[in-house]
Design an enzyme around this catalytic site. Structure first.
Site, mmCIF file in Angstrom:
data_model
loop_
_atom_site.group_PDB
_atom_site.id
_atom_site.type_symbol
_atom_site.label_atom_id
_atom_site.label_comp_id
_atom_site.label_asym_id
_atom_site.label_seq_id
_atom_site.Cartn_x
_atom_site.Cartn_y
_atom_site.Cartn_z
ATOM 1 N N HIS A 93 0.327 26.992 79.364
ATOM 2 C CA HIS A 93 1.637 26.418 79.632
ATOM 3 C C HIS A 93 2.011 25.463 78.493
ATOM 4 O O HIS A 93 1.181 25.141 77.639
ATOM 5 C CB HIS A 93 1.665 25.679 80.982
ATOM 6 C CG HIS A 93 0.691 24.554 81.071
ATOM 7 N ND1 HIS A 93 -0.499 24.641 81.767
ATOM 8 C CD2 HIS A 93 0.697 23.314 80.522
ATOM 9 C CE1 HIS A 93 -1.159 23.511 81.642
ATOM 10 N NE2 HIS A 93 -0.458 22.680 80.889
HETATM 11 C C1 T46 Z 1 -2.660 20.094 80.991
HETATM 12 C C2 T46 Z 1 -4.062 20.582 81.137
HETATM 13 C C3 T46 Z 1 -4.997 20.018 80.138
HETATM 14 C C4 T46 Z 1 -0.758 17.967 90.483
HETATM 15 O O1 T46 Z 1 -0.351 18.095 91.661
HETATM 16 N N1 T46 Z 1 -0.609 16.761 89.829
HETATM 17 C C5 T46 Z 1 -1.029 16.602 88.532
HETATM 18 O O2 T46 Z 1 -0.892 15.487 87.978
HETATM 19 C C6 T46 Z 1 -1.624 17.716 87.850
HETATM 20 C C7 T46 Z 1 -2.067 17.597 86.401
HETATM 21 C C8 T46 Z 1 -1.753 18.908 88.517
HETATM 22 N N2 T46 Z 1 -1.342 19.019 89.832
HETATM 23 C C9 T46 Z 1 -1.559 20.275 90.542
HETATM 24 C C10 T46 Z 1 -0.627 21.407 90.088
HETATM 25 C C11 T46 Z 1 -1.464 22.652 90.343
HETATM 26 O O3 T46 Z 1 -1.260 23.085 91.680
HETATM 27 O O4 T46 Z 1 -2.887 20.756 90.271
HETATM 28 C C12 T46 Z 1 -2.917 22.163 90.220
HETATM 29 C C13 T46 Z 1 -3.602 22.641 88.942
HETATM 30 O O5 T46 Z 1 -2.798 22.261 87.795
HETATM 31 P P1 T46 Z 1 -2.620 23.236 86.540
HETATM 32 O O6 T46 Z 1 -2.587 24.653 86.956
HETATM 33 O O7 T46 Z 1 -1.403 22.737 85.769
HETATM 34 O O8 T46 Z 1 -3.970 22.946 85.710
HETATM 35 P P2 T46 Z 1 -4.281 23.277 84.188
HETATM 36 O O9 T46 Z 1 -5.721 23.051 83.982
HETATM 37 O O10 T46 Z 1 -3.752 24.601 83.797
HETATM 38 O O11 T46 Z 1 -3.462 22.173 83.364
HETATM 39 C C14 T46 Z 1 -3.764 20.808 83.514
HETATM 40 C C15 T46 Z 1 -2.477 19.970 83.494
HETATM 41 O O12 T46 Z 1 -1.592 20.434 84.524
HETATM 42 C C16 T46 Z 1 -1.777 20.073 82.171
HETATM 43 O O13 T46 Z 1 -0.844 19.018 82.084
HETATM 44 O O14 T46 Z 1 -2.209 19.844 79.883
HETATM 45 O O15 T46 Z 1 -4.602 20.364 82.449
#
Ligand code: T46
Length: 137
Positions: free
Chosen positions: A54
């Site tokens: 993303h």
């Molecule tokens: C990034 C990389 C390094 C929340 O509800 N609050 C939050 O502050 C965050 C970060 C995530 N979430 C929820 C949203 C999704 O349902 O946690 C779940 C997993 O998040 P995501 O799929 O975005 O995870 P990654 O590992 O793909 O990305 C994360 C961060 O979202 C992003 O900002 O740069 O880690």
């Protein structure tokens, strides 16, 4: 933040204090990172899987592998650059407007993110074609 490139990102040395008791590292918002820190989150117990895929429109981040190691590939639509994080005193400053993929997590990695904004789902671009359009490509 549409015109940022991978060259706007860099690995920085995080302040550390060492004595016979070991190491202590410090990150102060606006001093050690060029933004106020509004949120901290961390990834851990990551299986053999990639994360990320993303871009953020406005979020600025400092990523630190406080334990273990991980590869972070940034992509501005023209160029990709991979950064390897493997020390708790090294941090990757990531500007907004870049696609990122995270992989090669070693066992036991904890990847901490210091973020400039509270969580906002609308700040994410999760479709690569949409990302290229956002960058005007
Ligand atoms: C990034 C990389 C390094 C929340 O509800 N609050 C939050 O502050 C965050 C970060 C995530 N979430 C929820 C949203 C999704 O349902 O946690 C779940 C997993 O998040 P995501 O799929 O975005 O995870 P990654 O590992 O793909 O990305 C994360 C961060 O979202 C992003 O900002 O740069 O880690």
């Amino acid at each position: 933040m549409k015109h940022t490139t991978v060259h706007d990102c860099q690995i920085i040395d995080i302040r550390k204090y060492t004595d016979s008791r070991g190491y202590l590292s410090v990150i102060e918002g606006g001093i050690d990172v060029p933004f106020d820190i509004k949120r901290i989150y961390y990834l851990y117990m990551v299986p053999e899987a990639a994360r990320g895929a993303h871009a953020h429109k406005d979020l600025k981040q400092l990523l630190v592998a406080t334990s273990g190691s991980v590869d972070i590939t940034l992509d501005d639509g023209h160029e990709k650059k991979t950064f390897h994080l493997d020390r708790p005193w090294k941090g990757l400053l990531v500007v907004p407007g870049l696609w990122r993929d995270l992989d090669n997590f070693s066992g036991g990695t904890v990847l901490m993110c210091l973020a400039s904004e509270h969580y906002e789902a609308t700040d994410y671009i999760r479709d690569y074609e949409e990302f290229l359009k956002y960058k005007g490509l």
